[in-house]
Design an enzyme around this catalytic site. Sequence first.
Site, mmCIF file in Angstrom:
data_model
loop_
_atom_site.group_PDB
_atom_site.id
_atom_site.type_symbol
_atom_site.label_atom_id
_atom_site.label_comp_id
_atom_site.label_asym_id
_atom_site.label_seq_id
_atom_site.Cartn_x
_atom_site.Cartn_y
_atom_site.Cartn_z
ATOM 1 N N TYR A 94 0.825 -1.213 0.000
ATOM 2 C CA TYR A 94 0.000 0.000 0.000
ATOM 3 C C TYR A 94 0.861 1.266 0.000
ATOM 4 O O TYR A 94 0.449 2.308 0.496
ATOM 5 C CB TYR A 94 -0.932 0.018 1.211
ATOM 6 C CG TYR A 94 -1.975 -1.081 1.253
ATOM 7 C CD1 TYR A 94 -2.184 -1.923 0.174
ATOM 8 C CD2 TYR A 94 -2.773 -1.260 2.380
ATOM 9 C CE1 TYR A 94 -3.133 -2.935 0.214
ATOM 10 C CE2 TYR A 94 -3.731 -2.256 2.441
ATOM 11 C CZ TYR A 94 -3.906 -3.101 1.344
ATOM 12 O OH TYR A 94 -4.858 -4.086 1.406
ATOM 13 N N LYS A 112 5.829 -13.906 3.954
ATOM 14 C CA LYS A 112 5.827 -14.885 2.861
ATOM 15 C C LYS A 112 7.226 -14.870 2.249
ATOM 16 O O LYS A 112 7.411 -14.704 1.039
ATOM 17 C CB LYS A 112 4.744 -14.504 1.839
ATOM 18 C CG LYS A 112 4.489 -15.540 0.774
ATOM 19 C CD LYS A 112 3.731 -16.764 1.247
ATOM 20 C CE LYS A 112 3.539 -17.758 0.126
ATOM 21 N NZ LYS A 112 2.839 -18.995 0.553
ATOM 22 N N ASP A 170 -0.217 -17.638 4.470
ATOM 23 C CA ASP A 170 -1.324 -18.545 4.125
ATOM 24 C C ASP A 170 -1.623 -19.508 5.272
ATOM 25 O O ASP A 170 -2.785 -19.788 5.590
ATOM 26 C CB ASP A 170 -1.064 -19.282 2.796
ATOM 27 C CG ASP A 170 0.371 -19.742 2.620
ATOM 28 O OD1 ASP A 170 1.229 -19.389 3.463
ATOM 29 O OD2 ASP A 170 0.645 -20.471 1.654
ATOM 30 N N ASP A 183 -3.915 -6.150 6.804
ATOM 31 C CA ASP A 183 -5.257 -5.669 6.473
ATOM 32 C C ASP A 183 -6.218 -6.863 6.391
ATOM 33 O O ASP A 183 -7.294 -6.874 6.990
ATOM 34 C CB ASP A 183 -5.200 -4.910 5.135
ATOM 35 C CG ASP A 183 -6.481 -4.153 4.830
ATOM 36 O OD1 ASP A 183 -7.343 -4.035 5.722
ATOM 37 O OD2 ASP A 183 -6.620 -3.679 3.695
ATOM 38 N N ASP A 227 -9.080 -8.238 9.450
ATOM 39 C CA ASP A 227 -10.516 -8.374 9.185
ATOM 40 C C ASP A 227 -10.973 -9.809 9.469
ATOM 41 O O ASP A 227 -12.035 -10.034 10.059
ATOM 42 C CB ASP A 227 -10.851 -8.007 7.734
ATOM 43 C CG ASP A 227 -11.104 -6.505 7.565
ATOM 44 O OD1 ASP A 227 -10.626 -5.724 8.413
ATOM 45 O OD2 ASP A 227 -11.763 -6.125 6.591
HETATM 46 MG MG MG Z 1 -9.577 -3.368 6.087
#
Ligand code: MG
Length: 335
Positions: free
Chosen positions: A126, A172, A207, A231, A235
């Site tokens: 991001y 990762k 993962d 992120d 969630d």
């Molecule tokens: Mg979010």
Amino acid sequence: MTHNLLIIKGDGIGPEVVSAARVVLENLNLDLHFEEAKAGYACYQEVGDPIPQATIDAARQADATLFGAVTTPPDIPKYRSAVVTLRKELDLYANLRPVRSLGLKGAHYRDNLDFYVVRENTEGLYSGQEEVDGDTAIAKRIITKKGSERIVRYAFELAKRTGKRKVTVVHKANVLRLTDGLFRRTALGVAAEYQADGIEVQELLVDTMAMRLIKDPENFEVIVTTNLFGDILSDEASELVGGLGVAASGNIGVSGAIFEPVHGSAPDIAGKGIANPLATFLTTVMLLQHIQESAAAERLQNAITKVIAEGTLTPDLGGSSNTIQVRDRVIELLG
Ligand code: MG
Ligand code: NAI
């Protein structure tokens, strides 16, 4: 000591939930001084900027900011997201999401969780550096030693402060050999400094982490990872304890601290008076901890636990109360 708090209500249900939280704060008998500043789509329509400089400056000045939610219209070119701009301008590098069971009933909810997800908030995928080359679009995944070091240090300090014994570093590095290689190496270097504190480090590939959050989430205490992974995982994790209606977050950094419920402006229910204020109240608990009003934080947390136990809830959580009724019951239960 007076705490200077900034209130940014935003759009949609933002003003409803933040106003409720302000009334709760005013009932805690603390020495609080409130300022308000504007941000979001209504602000853009009014003054031509979704995040005016005065708001950024006010957030920098404040001891902490409580932010509601903003509507981000998809179709205005060069529109700046208010939250993302604030994170960048104030270098709010740590995104903190507590995952704590609240006694809510739901098919996939767990009743014994108490951990944190710490997400790097300023770089990674991001970083905002995207380009197009013909039919190919490229996003740069920026990982720096400095950025990695400070987020992992934040996670270990959080573990120390909250009595957690294990930090799980998620990456990762087997595929993203250079970027996550650097994140992983840096993280393990920081972890070594905390060995003497008895805090264990664990590493997991992202993962596997996504699976383990469903399989055995009670085995985690502090999870730290890069921006995109954090992120998604945060969630996922918040859904284990009740989802959007109760998901709280903090953006903490060098020049400020902004606390916000995870949900958005919920235009579908805005103005109906039924927005669930609990996510913002739990966010307020985090704000109180940040300004070191831990007794008040605990009182509020306990009151929230009680309203949930007695079922004074908004429709999204299966209740029949409105925002104000939940607010007033929380205030009664503050004791
Ligand atoms: Mg979010
Ligand atoms: P949303 O989180 O606003 O709503 C998703 C669903 O959850 C809706 O059905 C809504 O009614 C419900 N919901 C959310 N919060 C609730 C609450 N406190 N009480 C009861 N129900 C609640 O996400 P959505 O619909 O994708 O986005 C709406 C707007 O919010 C968009 O403009 C989006 O860009 C913005 N947004 C802003 C965020 C922020 O300010 N940090 C975060 C997420 C979205």
